[in-house]
Design a protein around this motif. Structure first.
Motif, PDB file in Angstrom:
ATOM      1  N   UNK A  63     -22.379 -51.113 -19.159  1.00 49.94           N
ATOM      2  CA  UNK A  63     -21.863 -52.076 -18.174  1.00 49.94           C
ATOM      3  C   UNK A  63     -22.780 -53.279 -18.064  1.00 49.94           C
ATOM      4  N   UNK A  64     -24.068 -53.052 -18.086  1.00 47.36           N
ATOM      5  CA  UNK A  64     -25.013 -54.167 -18.040  1.00 47.36           C
ATOM      6  C   UNK A  64     -24.851 -55.052 -19.264  1.00 47.36           C
ATOM      7  N   UNK A  65     -24.652 -54.452 -20.413  1.00 52.78           N
ATOM      8  CA  UNK A  65     -24.446 -55.215 -21.637  1.00 52.78           C
ATOM      9  C   UNK A  65     -23.161 -56.021 -21.568  1.00 52.78           C
ATOM     10  N   UNK A  66     -22.139 -55.448 -20.958  1.00 53.48           N
ATOM     11  CA  UNK A  66     -20.883 -56.174 -20.792  1.00 53.48           C
ATOM     12  C   UNK A  66     -21.097 -57.440 -19.977  1.00 53.48           C
ATOM     13  N   UNK A  67     -21.849 -57.334 -18.891  1.00 52.34           N
ATOM     14  CA  UNK A  67     -22.135 -58.519 -18.084  1.00 52.34           C
ATOM     15  C   UNK A  67     -23.073 -59.479 -18.817  1.00 52.34           C
ATOM     16  N   UNK A  86     -23.195 -60.028 -21.937  1.00 56.58           N
ATOM     17  CA  UNK A  86     -22.537 -60.700 -23.061  1.00 56.58           C
ATOM     18  C   UNK A  86     -21.444 -61.669 -22.624  1.00 56.58           C
ATOM     19  N   UNK A  87     -21.258 -61.849 -21.328  1.00 54.89           N
ATOM     20  CA  UNK A  87     -20.202 -62.737 -20.842  1.00 54.89           C
ATOM     21  C   UNK A  87     -20.494 -64.194 -21.177  1.00 54.89           C
ATOM     22  N   UNK A  88     -21.659 -64.678 -20.818  1.00 57.72           N
ATOM     23  CA  UNK A  88     -22.015 -66.081 -21.097  1.00 57.72           C
ATOM     24  C   UNK A  88     -22.090 -66.351 -22.598  1.00 57.72           C
ATOM     25  N   UNK A  89     -22.732 -65.501 -23.400  1.00 61.57           N
ATOM     26  CA  UNK A  89     -22.700 -65.749 -24.845  1.00 61.57           C
ATOM     27  C   UNK A  89     -21.292 -65.729 -25.438  1.00 61.57           C
ATOM     28  N   UNK A  90     -20.401 -64.909 -24.864  1.00 60.80           N
ATOM     29  CA  UNK A  90     -19.028 -64.885 -25.368  1.00 60.80           C
ATOM     30  C   UNK A  90     -18.318 -66.196 -25.041  1.00 60.80           C
ATOM     31  N   UNK A  91     -18.566 -66.740 -23.863  1.00 61.74           N
ATOM     32  CA  UNK A  91     -17.996 -68.043 -23.512  1.00 61.74           C
ATOM     33  C   UNK A  91     -18.555 -69.147 -24.414  1.00 61.74           C
ATOM     34  N   UNK A 133     -26.198 -66.326 -34.671  1.00 66.23           N
ATOM     35  CA  UNK A 133     -27.513 -65.727 -34.400  1.00 66.23           C
ATOM     36  C   UNK A 133     -27.985 -66.107 -33.008  1.00 66.23           C
ATOM     37  N   UNK A 134     -27.775 -67.360 -32.616  1.00 64.66           N
ATOM     38  CA  UNK A 134     -28.165 -67.804 -31.278  1.00 64.66           C
ATOM     39  C   UNK A 134     -27.402 -67.044 -30.200  1.00 64.66           C
ATOM     40  N   UNK A 135     -26.136 -66.788 -30.435  1.00 66.77           N
ATOM     41  CA  UNK A 135     -25.333 -66.041 -29.461  1.00 66.77           C
ATOM     42  C   UNK A 135     -25.849 -64.609 -29.331  1.00 66.77           C
TER      43      UNK A 135
END
Length: 119
Positions: free
Chosen positions: A70-74, A76-81, A98-100
């Motif tokens: 769950x922490x990883x899900x949160x 990865x939100x900004x990098x996914x955007x 790589x930056x993402x």
């Protein structure tokens, strides 16, 4: 010469068949693409969650895989955007990917400090 004409007629029949069922192809293609992309995102989050559990172990923090997932899900939100923005702006470079991934790992590393310490 006879083989080429047979192939051409079978190709024309195939194209006619696809034009008849075209109304079915697009919804199924959309559904398949949606499910496949969602699966890929879940796999990426699961891999990062495993890395996060390794980070928890190295930092001697207490946490289960479901919590770090769950922490990883949160995290990865900004990098996914950012990834969506990069696709829209056509920044297709391996450095962007790589930056993402690095941003996701940094967020994950920062989030693991809030887990309780093992005793």
């Amino acid at each position: 010469m006879n083989g080429i004409s047979d192939q051409q007629t079978s190709m024309e029949g195939l194209l006619e068949y696809f034009s008849e069922i075209q109304w079915l192809l697009y919804p199924f293609a959309f559904l398949f693409l949606f499910v496949f992309n969602t699966l890929i995102i879940f796999v990426q989050i699961s891999i990062f969650a495993y890395i996060g559990s390794i980070i928890l172990y190295l930092r001697k923090r207490k946490g289960e895989y479901r919590h770090i997932w769950r922490t990883t899900l949160f995290a990865s939100t900004v990098p996914m955007l950012i990834a969506i923005l990069a696709i829209l702006l056509q920044w297709t470079s391996s450095y962007v990917q790589i930056a993402i991934y690095v941003i996701t790992l940094v967020y994950l590393l920062l989030a693991t400090k809030y887990y309780p310490i093992k005793r």
